[in-house]
Scaffold this active site. Sequence first.
Site, PDB file in Angstrom:
ATOM      1  N   LYS A   3       6.724 -12.723 -12.608  1.00  0.00           N
ATOM      2  CA  LYS A   3       5.336 -12.271 -12.813  1.00  0.00           C
ATOM      3  C   LYS A   3       4.522 -13.330 -13.573  1.00  0.00           C
ATOM      4  CE  LYS A   3       5.374  -8.692 -10.438  1.00  0.00           C
ATOM      5  NZ  LYS A   3       4.449  -8.606  -9.296  1.00  0.00           N
ATOM      6  N   HIS A  61       0.806  -1.237   0.000  1.00  0.00           N
ATOM      7  CA  HIS A  61       0.000   0.000   0.000  1.00  0.00           C
ATOM      8  C   HIS A  61       0.831   1.275   0.000  1.00  0.00           C
ATOM      9  CE1 HIS A  61       1.073  -0.104   4.206  1.00  0.00           C
ATOM     10  NE2 HIS A  61       0.644   1.142   4.321  1.00  0.00           N
ATOM     11  N   GLY A 113       3.380   1.787  -2.030  1.00  0.00           N
ATOM     12  CA  GLY A 113       3.964   1.955  -3.359  1.00  0.00           C
ATOM     13  C   GLY A 113       3.066   2.734  -4.310  1.00  0.00           C
ATOM     14  N   TYR A 116      12.453 -10.567 -13.661  1.00  0.00           N
ATOM     15  CA  TYR A 116      11.211  -9.966 -13.152  1.00  0.00           C
ATOM     16  C   TYR A 116      10.007 -10.527 -13.913  1.00  0.00           C
ATOM     17  CZ  TYR A 116       7.828  -6.274 -12.026  1.00  0.00           C
ATOM     18  OH  TYR A 116       6.719  -5.586 -11.612  1.00  0.00           O
ATOM     19  N   HIS A 151      11.796   4.360 -12.741  1.00  0.00           N
ATOM     20  CA  HIS A 151      11.334   4.205 -14.119  1.00  0.00           C
ATOM     21  C   HIS A 151      11.458   5.555 -14.844  1.00  0.00           C
ATOM     22  CE1 HIS A 151       9.330   0.694 -12.258  1.00  0.00           C
ATOM     23  NE2 HIS A 151       9.603   0.137 -13.416  1.00  0.00           N
ATOM     24  N   SER A 193       2.901  -7.136 -15.068  1.00  0.00           N
ATOM     25  CA  SER A 193       3.476  -6.041 -15.851  1.00  0.00           C
ATOM     26  C   SER A 193       3.484  -6.427 -17.322  1.00  0.00           C
ATOM     27  CB  SER A 193       4.903  -5.813 -15.366  1.00  0.00           C
ATOM     28  OG  SER A 193       5.676  -5.188 -16.360  1.00  0.00           O
ATOM     29  N   SER A 194       3.498  -5.409 -18.189  1.00  0.00           N
ATOM     30  CA  SER A 194       3.465  -5.698 -19.631  1.00  0.00           C
ATOM     31  C   SER A 194       4.745  -6.383 -20.104  1.00  0.00           C
ATOM     32  CB  SER A 194       3.234  -4.411 -20.428  1.00  0.00           C
ATOM     33  OG  SER A 194       4.249  -3.477 -20.167  1.00  0.00           O
ATOM     34  N   CYS A 195       5.790  -6.432 -19.252  1.00  0.00           N
ATOM     35  CA  CYS A 195       7.036  -7.091 -19.673  1.00  0.00           C
ATOM     36  C   CYS A 195       6.918  -8.619 -19.673  1.00  0.00           C
ATOM     37  CB  CYS A 195       8.216  -6.640 -18.829  1.00  0.00           C
ATOM     38  SG  CYS A 195       8.117  -7.136 -17.124  1.00  0.00           S
ATOM     39  N   ARG A 199       6.856   3.567 -25.290  1.00  0.00           N
ATOM     40  CA  ARG A 199       6.237   3.057 -24.072  1.00  0.00           C
ATOM     41  C   ARG A 199       4.820   3.624 -23.944  1.00  0.00           C
ATOM     42  NH1 ARG A 199       9.935   0.239 -24.495  1.00  0.00           N
ATOM     43  NH2 ARG A 199      11.562  -0.307 -22.988  1.00  0.00           N
ATOM     44  N   VAL A 210       1.343   1.768  -7.017  1.00  0.00           N
ATOM     45  CA  VAL A 210       0.046   1.160  -7.353  1.00  0.00           C
ATOM     46  C   VAL A 210      -0.795   0.936  -6.099  1.00  0.00           C
ATOM     47  CG1 VAL A 210      -1.065  -0.898  -8.330  1.00  0.00           C
ATOM     48  CG2 VAL A 210       0.945   0.092  -9.451  1.00  0.00           C
ATOM     49  N   GLY A 211      -0.175   0.393  -5.054  1.00  0.00           N
ATOM     50  CA  GLY A 211      -0.914   0.117  -3.823  1.00  0.00           C
ATOM     51  C   GLY A 211      -1.517   1.386  -3.222  1.00  0.00           C
ATOM     52  N   TRP A 237      18.556   8.348 -21.103  1.00  0.00           N
ATOM     53  CA  TRP A 237      19.209   7.059 -21.355  1.00  0.00           C
ATOM     54  C   TRP A 237      18.750   6.459 -22.686  1.00  0.00           C
ATOM     55  CZ3 TRP A 237      18.215   4.146 -16.061  1.00  0.00           C
ATOM     56  CH2 TRP A 237      18.913   4.821 -15.047  1.00  0.00           C
ATOM     57  N   ASN A 243       3.291   0.666 -18.396  1.00  0.00           N
ATOM     58  CA  ASN A 243       4.151   1.452 -17.493  1.00  0.00           C
ATOM     59  C   ASN A 243       3.261   2.443 -16.719  1.00  0.00           C
ATOM     60  OD1 ASN A 243       5.928   0.223 -19.424  1.00  0.00           O
ATOM     61  ND2 ASN A 243       7.511   1.668 -18.848  1.00  0.00           N
TER      62      ASN A 243
END
Length: 311
Positions: A141, A12, A14, A137, A180, A108-110, A210, A16-17, A203, A166
């Site tokens: 997932k 909670h 983070g 990662y 990110h 995640s979309s990855c 994205r 998203v949480g 970078w 993302n």
Amino acid sequence: MKKSASVFVAGHTGLVGSAILRKLHSTGHTNIITRTHSELDLVDQRQVRSFFNEHRPEYVFLAAARVGGILENQRYPAEFLYQNLMIASNVIHQSYVSGVRKLLYLGSSCIYPRLSEQPMREEFLLTGELEPTNEPYAISKIAGIKLCDSYRRQYGCDFVSAMPSNIYGPHDNFDYESSHVLAALIRKVHQAVTLGSPSVRVWGTGTPRREFLHSDDLAEALLLLMEVYSDLGPINIGSGTDLSIKDLAEAIGRVIGFDGEYEFDISKPDGAPRKLLDISRIRELGWHPRISLEDGIKSTYSWFLNHSSEL
Ligand code: GFB
């Protein structure tokens, strides 16, 4: 989900949480359970078992994870794989044991193949090789999705998996190295404006594309899924549009008022060339994104300004 139902939001604090928590509060939920990392280490099987035995939540949002941007994924592959496998295994298994009514797992979309056809549909899972910069990662997932599916198949558990693009918004990580891209560029562009620097270092080549979704839009989708969706496999959640990293940098520059140059540091990795999600399935359920990228960058920048002394 009754407003009085007990809901455990794992993760909670983070990005998203915290958005899930805001949404639960604003929709009148009164029995929300949270634990900080120091109160409950989700990697520890014994702690997770005793937490579920004691509290027996009815609903679980599993938004806790070891996360980070492209460099952080490359630097800590062991922790990204180990910690995320443990979190998913512990929370999903104990949710089954303690009789959780419904669990929503965040991926995640990855998880989709690196050179997947675009936009990426849910059925593209496990049809090709993963992006090497975040393979550990992604594998953790994918394991989480398969745990949800397996407990559904074998025990009839109502466990579902959502795969966001993302995400950005308040409570993001704004660290220069581990964050990110969107949060990193807000910080870098802000610093350039503050110091009067003529350029900002971005970078990679700036060409990867994205798809960005504000965390409040994501939280709205997640609460809807908790109400109406029960199925095997992942369901995608994204904004439906993407842009290049160069265009993102320029969009952030316009919001913050930076009129200098962008330098592209090609010693840093690009990662996947593109990862645009096909969001037809979640749209069919009646959800659509509301927050434009420009408005989202503006509000995230103002959150950053209000909290920069704590970051
Ligand atoms: O957001 P990001 O770290 O993650 O990077 P991924 C996206 C793109 O932005 C890459 C570029 O091409 C980066 O090289 N970029 C440019 C930057 N400047 C910066 C910067 O200052 N910081 C960062 N971080 N990037 C992650 C995965 O992949 O996405 C995770 O590694 C997860 O596992 C997450 O899936 C959503 O989109 O490449």
